[in-house]
Design a protein around this motif. Structure first.
Motif, PDB file in Angstrom:
ATOM      1  N   ASN A 260     -62.120 -14.360  41.111  1.00 23.19           N
ATOM      2  CA  ASN A 260     -61.669 -15.039  39.885  1.00 23.19           C
ATOM      3  C   ASN A 260     -60.396 -15.841  40.056  1.00 23.19           C
ATOM      4  O   ASN A 260     -59.631 -16.040  39.102  1.00 23.19           O
ATOM      5  CB  ASN A 260     -61.444 -14.032  38.734  1.00 23.19           C
ATOM      6  CG  ASN A 260     -62.650 -13.193  38.493  1.00 23.19           C
ATOM      7  OD1 ASN A 260     -62.736 -12.067  39.015  1.00 23.19           O
ATOM      8  ND2 ASN A 260     -63.595 -13.724  37.761  1.00 23.19           N
ATOM      9  N   LEU A 261     -60.162 -16.296  41.298  1.00 26.25           N
ATOM     10  CA  LEU A 261     -58.921 -17.025  41.544  1.00 26.25           C
ATOM     11  C   LEU A 261     -59.193 -18.183  42.493  1.00 26.25           C
ATOM     12  O   LEU A 261     -59.947 -18.024  43.448  1.00 26.25           O
ATOM     13  CB  LEU A 261     -57.912 -16.069  42.192  1.00 26.25           C
ATOM     14  CG  LEU A 261     -56.442 -16.368  42.017  1.00 26.25           C
ATOM     15  CD1 LEU A 261     -56.077 -16.316  40.538  1.00 26.25           C
ATOM     16  CD2 LEU A 261     -55.618 -15.341  42.795  1.00 26.25           C
ATOM     17  N   ARG A 262     -58.597 -19.333  42.220  1.00 27.25           N
ATOM     18  CA  ARG A 262     -58.728 -20.465  43.149  1.00 27.25           C
ATOM     19  C   ARG A 262     -57.320 -20.843  43.606  1.00 27.25           C
ATOM     20  O   ARG A 262     -56.425 -21.015  42.770  1.00 27.25           O
ATOM     21  CB  ARG A 262     -59.384 -21.631  42.433  1.00 27.25           C
ATOM     22  CG  ARG A 262     -59.409 -22.899  43.259  1.00 27.25           C
ATOM     23  CD  ARG A 262     -60.341 -23.941  42.670  1.00 27.25           C
ATOM     24  NE  ARG A 262     -61.695 -23.407  42.600  1.00 27.25           N
ATOM     25  CZ  ARG A 262     -62.562 -23.716  41.639  1.00 27.25           C
ATOM     26  NH1 ARG A 262     -62.217 -24.530  40.678  1.00 27.25           N
ATOM     27  NH2 ARG A 262     -63.765 -23.200  41.639  1.00 27.25           N
ATOM     28  N   GLY A 263     -57.100 -20.961  44.932  1.00 29.86           N
ATOM     29  CA  GLY A 263     -55.748 -21.317  45.355  1.00 29.86           C
ATOM     30  C   GLY A 263     -55.628 -21.562  46.842  1.00 29.86           C
ATOM     31  O   GLY A 263     -56.603 -21.480  47.592  1.00 29.86           O
ATOM     32  N   GLN A 264     -54.418 -21.876  47.258  1.00 28.43           N
ATOM     33  CA  GLN A 264     -54.118 -22.160  48.665  1.00 28.43           C
ATOM     34  C   GLN A 264     -52.972 -21.259  49.096  1.00 28.43           C
ATOM     35  O   GLN A 264     -52.089 -20.964  48.291  1.00 28.43           O
ATOM     36  CB  GLN A 264     -53.690 -23.618  48.820  1.00 28.43           C
ATOM     37  CG  GLN A 264     -54.772 -24.590  48.407  1.00 28.43           C
ATOM     38  CD  GLN A 264     -54.324 -26.022  48.534  1.00 28.43           C
ATOM     39  OE1 GLN A 264     -53.155 -26.325  48.379  1.00 28.43           O
ATOM     40  NE2 GLN A 264     -55.261 -26.898  48.810  1.00 28.43           N
ATOM     41  N   SER A 265     -52.977 -20.849  50.363  1.00 27.61           N
ATOM     42  CA  SER A 265     -51.866 -20.005  50.794  1.00 27.61           C
ATOM     43  C   SER A 265     -50.644 -20.874  51.061  1.00 27.61           C
ATOM     44  O   SER A 265     -50.757 -22.056  51.394  1.00 27.61           O
ATOM     45  CB  SER A 265     -52.250 -19.184  52.008  1.00 27.61           C
ATOM     46  OG  SER A 265     -52.568 -20.048  53.053  1.00 27.61           O
ATOM     47  N   ILE A 266     -49.486 -20.277  50.921  1.00 28.57           N
ATOM     48  CA  ILE A 266     -48.217 -21.006  51.071  1.00 28.57           C
ATOM     49  C   ILE A 266     -47.424 -20.332  52.185  1.00 28.57           C
ATOM     50  O   ILE A 266     -47.246 -19.110  52.157  1.00 28.57           O
ATOM     51  CB  ILE A 266     -47.400 -20.921  49.755  1.00 28.57           C
ATOM     52  CG1 ILE A 266     -48.201 -21.535  48.611  1.00 28.57           C
ATOM     53  CG2 ILE A 266     -46.052 -21.595  49.898  1.00 28.57           C
ATOM     54  CD1 ILE A 266     -47.601 -21.245  47.265  1.00 28.57           C
ATOM     55  N   PRO A 267     -46.958 -21.096  53.201  1.00 24.94           N
ATOM     56  CA  PRO A 267     -46.179 -20.445  54.265  1.00 24.94           C
ATOM     57  C   PRO A 267     -44.819 -19.978  53.759  1.00 24.94           C
ATOM     58  O   PRO A 267     -44.307 -20.485  52.760  1.00 24.94           O
ATOM     59  CB  PRO A 267     -46.020 -21.547  55.317  1.00 24.94           C
ATOM     60  CG  PRO A 267     -46.252 -22.828  54.594  1.00 24.94           C
ATOM     61  CD  PRO A 267     -47.093 -22.542  53.401  1.00 24.94           C
ATOM     62  N   ASP A 268     -44.246 -18.987  54.483  1.00 20.91           N
ATOM     63  CA  ASP A 268     -42.892 -18.512  54.133  1.00 20.91           C
ATOM     64  C   ASP A 268     -41.855 -19.469  54.687  1.00 20.91           C
ATOM     65  O   ASP A 268     -40.786 -19.642  54.134  1.00 20.91           O
ATOM     66  CB  ASP A 268     -42.593 -17.172  54.821  1.00 20.91           C
ATOM     67  CG  ASP A 268     -43.442 -16.067  54.271  1.00 20.91           C
ATOM     68  OD1 ASP A 268     -43.866 -16.206  53.119  1.00 20.91           O
ATOM     69  OD2 ASP A 268     -43.681 -15.093  55.011  1.00 20.91           O
ATOM     70  N   LEU A 269     -42.173 -20.018  55.875  1.00 12.71           N
ATOM     71  CA  LEU A 269     -41.170 -20.752  56.642  1.00 12.71           C
ATOM     72  C   LEU A 269     -41.746 -22.044  57.188  1.00 12.71           C
ATOM     73  O   LEU A 269     -42.958 -22.214  57.290  1.00 12.71           O
ATOM     74  CB  LEU A 269     -40.737 -19.924  57.865  1.00 12.71           C
ATOM     75  CG  LEU A 269     -39.786 -18.771  57.680  1.00 12.71           C
ATOM     76  CD1 LEU A 269     -39.529 -18.127  59.034  1.00 12.71           C
ATOM     77  CD2 LEU A 269     -38.467 -19.226  57.071  1.00 12.71           C
ATOM     78  N   TRP A 270     -40.854 -22.923  57.640  1.00 15.00           N
ATOM     79  CA  TRP A 270     -41.238 -24.185  58.280  1.00 15.00           C
ATOM     80  C   TRP A 270     -42.056 -23.974  59.555  1.00 15.00           C
ATOM     81  O   TRP A 270     -42.847 -24.813  59.942  1.00 15.00           O
ATOM     82  CB  TRP A 270     -39.997 -25.020  58.595  1.00 15.00           C
ATOM     83  CG  TRP A 270     -38.916 -24.259  59.321  1.00 15.00           C
ATOM     84  CD1 TRP A 270     -38.693 -24.220  60.655  1.00 15.00           C
ATOM     85  CD2 TRP A 270     -37.917 -23.429  58.729  1.00 15.00           C
ATOM     86  NE1 TRP A 270     -37.617 -23.416  60.933  1.00 15.00           N
ATOM     87  CE2 TRP A 270     -37.113 -22.910  59.768  1.00 15.00           C
ATOM     88  CE3 TRP A 270     -37.608 -23.058  57.410  1.00 15.00           C
ATOM     89  CZ2 TRP A 270     -36.031 -22.057  59.553  1.00 15.00           C
ATOM     90  CZ3 TRP A 270     -36.538 -22.204  57.197  1.00 15.00           C
ATOM     91  CH2 TRP A 270     -35.766 -21.714  58.258  1.00 15.00           C
ATOM     92  N   LEU A 271     -41.878 -22.818  60.217  1.00 15.70           N
ATOM     93  CA  LEU A 271     -42.623 -22.577  61.460  1.00 15.70           C
ATOM     94  C   LEU A 271     -44.118 -22.511  61.184  1.00 15.70           C
ATOM     95  O   LEU A 271     -44.927 -22.856  62.041  1.00 15.70           O
ATOM     96  CB  LEU A 271     -42.160 -21.279  62.122  1.00 15.70           C
ATOM     97  CG  LEU A 271     -40.732 -21.293  62.655  1.00 15.70           C
ATOM     98  CD1 LEU A 271     -40.341 -19.919  63.180  1.00 15.70           C
ATOM     99  CD2 LEU A 271     -40.563 -22.340  63.746  1.00 15.70           C
ATOM    100  N   GLY A 272     -44.487 -22.079  59.988  1.00 18.72           N
ATOM    101  CA  GLY A 272     -45.900 -22.086  59.603  1.00 18.72           C
ATOM    102  C   GLY A 272     -46.347 -23.475  59.214  1.00 18.72           C
ATOM    103  O   GLY A 272     -47.325 -23.999  59.749  1.00 18.72           O
ATOM    104  N   ARG A 273     -45.636 -24.101  58.326  1.00 20.41           N
ATOM    105  CA  ARG A 273     -46.047 -25.431  57.827  1.00 20.41           C
ATOM    106  C   ARG A 273     -46.102 -26.474  58.953  1.00 20.41           C
ATOM    107  O   ARG A 273     -46.973 -27.335  58.985  1.00 20.41           O
ATOM    108  CB  ARG A 273     -45.066 -25.859  56.717  1.00 20.41           C
ATOM    109  CG  ARG A 273     -45.075 -27.335  56.321  1.00 20.41           C
ATOM    110  CD  ARG A 273     -46.402 -27.750  55.694  1.00 20.41           C
ATOM    111  NE  ARG A 273     -46.427 -29.160  55.343  1.00 20.41           N
ATOM    112  CZ  ARG A 273     -46.754 -30.141  56.181  1.00 20.41           C
ATOM    113  NH1 ARG A 273     -47.090 -29.865  57.431  1.00 20.41           N
ATOM    114  NH2 ARG A 273     -46.776 -31.394  55.770  1.00 20.41           N
ATOM    115  N   PHE A 274     -45.128 -26.415  59.883  1.00 25.54           N
ATOM    116  CA  PHE A 274     -45.030 -27.487  60.874  1.00 25.54           C
ATOM    117  C   PHE A 274     -45.396 -27.033  62.296  1.00 25.54           C
ATOM    118  O   PHE A 274     -45.003 -27.688  63.268  1.00 25.54           O
ATOM    119  CB  PHE A 274     -43.621 -28.107  60.848  1.00 25.54           C
ATOM    120  CG  PHE A 274     -43.382 -28.927  59.605  1.00 25.54           C
ATOM    121  CD1 PHE A 274     -44.043 -30.130  59.425  1.00 25.54           C
ATOM    122  CD2 PHE A 274     -42.515 -28.496  58.617  1.00 25.54           C
ATOM    123  CE1 PHE A 274     -43.848 -30.902  58.278  1.00 25.54           C
ATOM    124  CE2 PHE A 274     -42.305 -29.256  57.464  1.00 25.54           C
ATOM    125  CZ  PHE A 274     -42.978 -30.458  57.296  1.00 25.54           C
TER     126      PHE A 274
END
Ligand code: ISE
Length: 335
Positions: A260-274
Motif C-alpha cells: 500500500n505504498l509507492r516510493g523511492q529509497s533515499i540515500p543517507d549520504l553522498w557516497l550512495g547518491r554519487f
C-alpha cells in the motif's frame, strides 16, 4: 604498468576512493595509505594489501608512488597539494582546493609556475549521469538560453559538524562548481539569505540558507543549502531556459510499489547518491594520469574559482549584503 597510487586520508571519502581504486577501477594499484589515525589507515591497508606510511610527506616523496589521492581534512589540502607539486606528482585532490582564497592562490600560482597540470579537483558531479545529461541538453539548445538554475542540496545532518561559513567551502561549493560547468560562465555576485533555524540547528548557526548568484551575463542561480534536513541526502537541479525547462531528479531510478505504498529509497549520504560518479571520476583520472587521454575533470583554476565564490558567500553570511566575486585573468595553462 599500473599507476601506483598513494591515498592520503582514510576517512569516509578516502576509504571509498582506496577501495574503488582497488576493486572497481582498472589501471591503478593502491600501494600506500596514510592517515593521522594509524589504526584507521591499517584497517584499509590490510583490506587492499597496501603499505602504511608514517606521514603524508613520506608518502608523496616515495619512489614507489606515481600519483596521490588527497582526501585529508579541508584545511590540509593546500599544503599537501604544494608538497605534491614540488615532488612533481599528479594528484586527485578532494574539494575544496584550499581553506581560503589566499591559500588557493598559492597553489594555483605554484602549478602555473611549474607549467604542468598536475592537479585534478574532486568535483565528482561532473561525472554524474544526471549532470552530464543536463549539460548535453543545455548544449543541444532545445530549451533555449539558460536564464535560471535552481539547485537543492540537502544533507541529513551537518557533515563533520560544519559551521555555517564552512558550509560554503565544503558543501555549497559543489553547486558553485557545477553551475560554472553547466553554463560555462564565471559568477560576479553572491548573496546569502539566512533562514529561520530549524530545531536541529546548533545555537549561532544558520540553516537552511539560500545562496543567490549572478553570472557575468546575468544568469541567475539559487542554491538551497540545508545541512540538517534530517530525512536523508538529496541533490536536485532545475535549469530554466528561454524555451523550456530541464529537471534533474535526485538520481533514484526505481519507484517501488508494495504494501500500500509507492516510493523511492533515499540515500543517507553522498557516497550512495554519487557512487557511480566517484568511480567514473577515478577511472577518468587514472586514464588521464597514465597518458591515455587528455586531462579531464576540474582543474586547479576551477578549484580557485569555486573557492573564490565560497569566500564571497561566507562574507555575505556575515554582512547580509550582496558581495562581489573577484577573479584574476584565467592563466593560459587552463585555456
Ligand atoms: C561532502 O564533503 C561532500 O562532498 C558531499 O557531496 C556534500 O553533499 C557534503 O555536504 C559534503 O560535506
Amino acid at each position: 604498468m599500473d599507476l601506483r597510487v598513494g591515498v592520503i586520508g582514510t576517512g569516509n571519502i578516502g576509504t571509498s576512493h582506496a577501495l574503488s581504486l582497488h576493486g572497481e577501477v582498472s589501471g591503478a594499484t593502491v600501494v600506500s595509505v596514510y592517515d593521522l589515525d594509524a589504526d584507521r589507515a591499517d584497517a584499509v591497508a590490510q583490506d587492499i594489501q597496501a603499505d602504511v606510511y608514517p606521514s603524508p610527506e613520506a608518502l608523496i616523496g616515495s619512489a614507489e608512488v606515481d600519483a596521490v589521492v588527497i582526501a585529508s581534512p579541508d584545511d590540509l589540502h593546500a599544503e599537501q597539494a604544494l608538497t605534491a607539486l614540488s615532488a612533481g606528482k599528479p594528484m586527485l585532490l578532494e574539494k575544496p582546493l584550499a581553506p581560503t582564497v589566499a591559500d588557493a592562490r598559492r597553489v594555483l600560482d605554484a602549478e602555473v609556475t611549474l607549467g604542468r597540470r598536475l592537479i585534478t579537483l574532486g568535483f565528482m558531479r561532473r561525472f554524474d549521469l544526471g549532470y552530464v545529461q543536463l549539460k548535453e541538453q543545455i548544449t543541444d539548445g532545445e530549451v533555449g538560453e539558460v536564464l535560471i538554475v535552481h539547485n537543492v542540496h540537502r544533507n541529513a545532518s551537518a557533515p563533520y559538524g560544519l559551521l555555517s561559513d564552512r558550509t560554503m567551502y565544503n558543501m555549497a561549493i559543489h553547486e558553485f562548481d557545477i553551475s560554472r560547468w553547466l553554463i560555462d560562465e564565471e559568477f560576479t555576485t553572491v548573496q546569502v539569505i539566512k533562514g529561520r533555524p530549524g530545531p536541529q540547528t546548533p545555537p549561532g548557526q544558520f540553516d537552511p540558507m539560500i545562496v543567490m548568484l549572478t553570472s557575468a551575463t546575468g544568469t541567475l542561480v539559487d542554491v538551497e543549502a540545508f545541512v540538517n534536513a534530517h530525512y536523508g541526502y538529496e541533490v536536485t537541479c532545475q535549469v530554466v531556459g528561454s524555451l523550456g525547462v530541464l529537471d534533474m531528479s535526485d538520481g533514484a531510478f526505481i519507484t517501488r510499489t508494495a504494501r500500500n505504498l509507492r516510493g523511492q529509497s533515499i540515500p543517507d549520504l553522498w557516497l550512495g547518491r554519487f557512487a557511480e560518479a566517484y568511480r567514473a571520476e577515478l577511472q577518468a583520472w587514472v586514464n588521464a594520469t597514465r597518458g591515455l587521454t587528455r586531462p579531464v575533470g576540474a582543474s586547479a583554476w576551477d578549484g580557485f574559482a569555486a573557492t573564490s565564490m565560497a569566500e564571497a558567500a561566507a562574507r555575505s553570511i556575515g554582512t547580509g549584503s550582496r558581495e562581489s566575486i573577484e577573479l584574476p585573468q584565467r592563466p593560459a595553462l587552463y585555456s
